[in-house]
Scaffold this motif. Structure first.
Motif, PDB file in Angstrom:
ATOM      1  N   UNK A   1      -5.444  -7.179   1.535  1.00 43.18           N
ATOM      2  CA  UNK A   1      -5.626  -6.382   0.333  1.00 43.18           C
ATOM      3  C   UNK A   1      -4.818  -5.162   0.848  1.00 43.18           C
ATOM      4  N   UNK A   2      -4.006  -4.364   0.241  1.00 40.96           N
ATOM      5  CA  UNK A   2      -3.190  -3.300   0.674  1.00 40.96           C
ATOM      6  C   UNK A   2      -4.495  -2.041   0.582  1.00 40.96           C
ATOM      7  N   UNK A   3      -4.449  -1.272   1.467  1.00 43.53           N
ATOM      8  CA  UNK A   3      -5.034  -0.230   1.197  1.00 43.53           C
ATOM      9  C   UNK A   3      -4.433   1.135   0.516  1.00 43.53           C
ATOM     10  N   UNK A   4      -4.925   1.860  -0.070  1.00 44.96           N
ATOM     11  CA  UNK A   4      -4.326   2.910  -0.842  1.00 44.96           C
ATOM     12  C   UNK A   4      -3.506   3.762   0.133  1.00 44.96           C
ATOM     13  N   UNK A   5      -2.235   4.171  -0.285  1.00 46.52           N
ATOM     14  CA  UNK A   5      -1.469   4.954   0.730  1.00 46.52           C
ATOM     15  C   UNK A   5      -0.873   4.191   1.866  1.00 46.52           C
ATOM     16  N   UNK A   6      -1.037   2.800   1.589  1.00 46.63           N
ATOM     17  CA  UNK A   6      -0.357   2.073   3.000  1.00 46.63           C
ATOM     18  C   UNK A   6       1.161   1.809   2.312  1.00 46.63           C
ATOM     19  N   UNK A   8       3.825   1.292   4.205  1.00 44.22           N
ATOM     20  CA  UNK A   8       4.464   0.335   4.984  1.00 44.22           C
ATOM     21  C   UNK A   8       4.313  -1.050   4.294  1.00 44.22           C
ATOM     22  N   UNK A   9       2.992  -1.225   3.758  1.00 44.94           N
ATOM     23  CA  UNK A   9       2.644  -2.567   3.256  1.00 44.94           C
ATOM     24  C   UNK A   9       3.008  -2.579   1.952  1.00 44.94           C
ATOM     25  N   UNK A  10       3.127  -1.443   1.278  1.00 44.63           N
ATOM     26  CA  UNK A  10       3.706  -1.683  -0.058  1.00 44.63           C
ATOM     27  C   UNK A  10       5.162  -1.958   0.033  1.00 44.63           C
ATOM     28  N   UNK A  15       9.646  -5.643  -0.894  1.00 42.67           N
ATOM     29  CA  UNK A  15      10.763  -6.404  -0.283  1.00 42.67           C
ATOM     30  C   UNK A  15      10.471  -7.893  -0.543  1.00 42.67           C
ATOM     31  N   UNK A  16       9.221  -8.421  -0.662  1.00 43.36           N
ATOM     32  CA  UNK A  16       9.083 -10.008  -1.026  1.00 43.36           C
ATOM     33  C   UNK A  16       9.379 -10.392  -2.282  1.00 43.36           C
ATOM     34  N   UNK A  17       9.427  -9.244  -3.352  1.00 43.41           N
ATOM     35  CA  UNK A  17       9.770  -9.750  -4.691  1.00 43.41           C
ATOM     36  C   UNK A  17      11.164 -10.169  -4.958  1.00 43.41           C
TER      37      UNK A  17
END
Length: 186
Positions: A1-6, A8-10, A15-17
């Motif tokens: 799960x992504x942390x708020x403010x992440x 790089x993860x977002x 990019x994966x879509x």
């Protein structure tokens, strides 16, 4: 799960879509069924959106991509957070008023040159050249060739950079888009 403010993860998630031709086809079929107007960009969607915005057809653009300013978009809602419904409003007319960089007397070509030099989708930035450095340099010399002439360490510039820069510049300046008023590509 992504942390708020992440961020790089977002970015990795975005990019994966991949919108496949089948997904686009099914979306278009649904829009037609519901009589919803839509435009399929003939080439680059960013250029199409910027054109619609400059032409007054779209009041603003919701985007994750600041390249829209290089395409000439006038007003954008940037980095919209759907959970809080907040983002940053970017207006080209307010750029000269920013404290960090001064674009008061820049032409669009100077602004575009600055954007490309600081890195864009079509060309990676030169190591050590960010937005502020590019803006200050273009503010002094006004052109890309002037910029190249004042770089003290020429080894930082890749061999094919000048031709790649020109391709990026022309790509931003001369995109083919669809004009709904003319019902034709322009």
């Amino acid at each position: 799960m992504l942390e708020q403010g992440d961020e790089a993860g977002f970015k990795k998630l975005v990019d994966s879509i991949d919108i496949t031709p089948d997904i686009a086809y099914r979306l278009i079929a649904e829009l037609k069924k519901k009589n919803i107007e839509f435009i399929v960009a003939p080439y680059e969607a960013d250029a199409q959106l910027a054109y619609l915005n400059r032409s007054g057809i779209a009041d603003f653009i919701i985007t994750e991509d600041s390249d829209l300013m290089a395409f000439g978009a006038k007003r954008m809602l940037y980095k919209l957070d759907f959970s809080t419904m907040t983002g940053s409003e970017l207006e080209v007319d307010s750029i000269p008023q920013q404290r960090d960089v001064n674009f008061n007397w820049f032409t669009h070509c100077m602004f575009l040159t600055t954007c490309i030099l600081s890195g864009c989708d079509y060309l990676n930035q030169i190591a050590g050249i960010g937005l502020k450095t590019a803006q200050k340099s273009i503010g002094r010399v006004t052109t890309f060739r002037g910029f190249l002439g004042e770089i003290s360490n020429k080894s930082l510039i890749p061999a094919d950079y000048e031709i790649s820069f020109m391709k990026a510049f022309l790509t931003f300046r001369f995109q083919r888009v669809y004009c709904p008023k003319r019902k034709a590509c322009v």
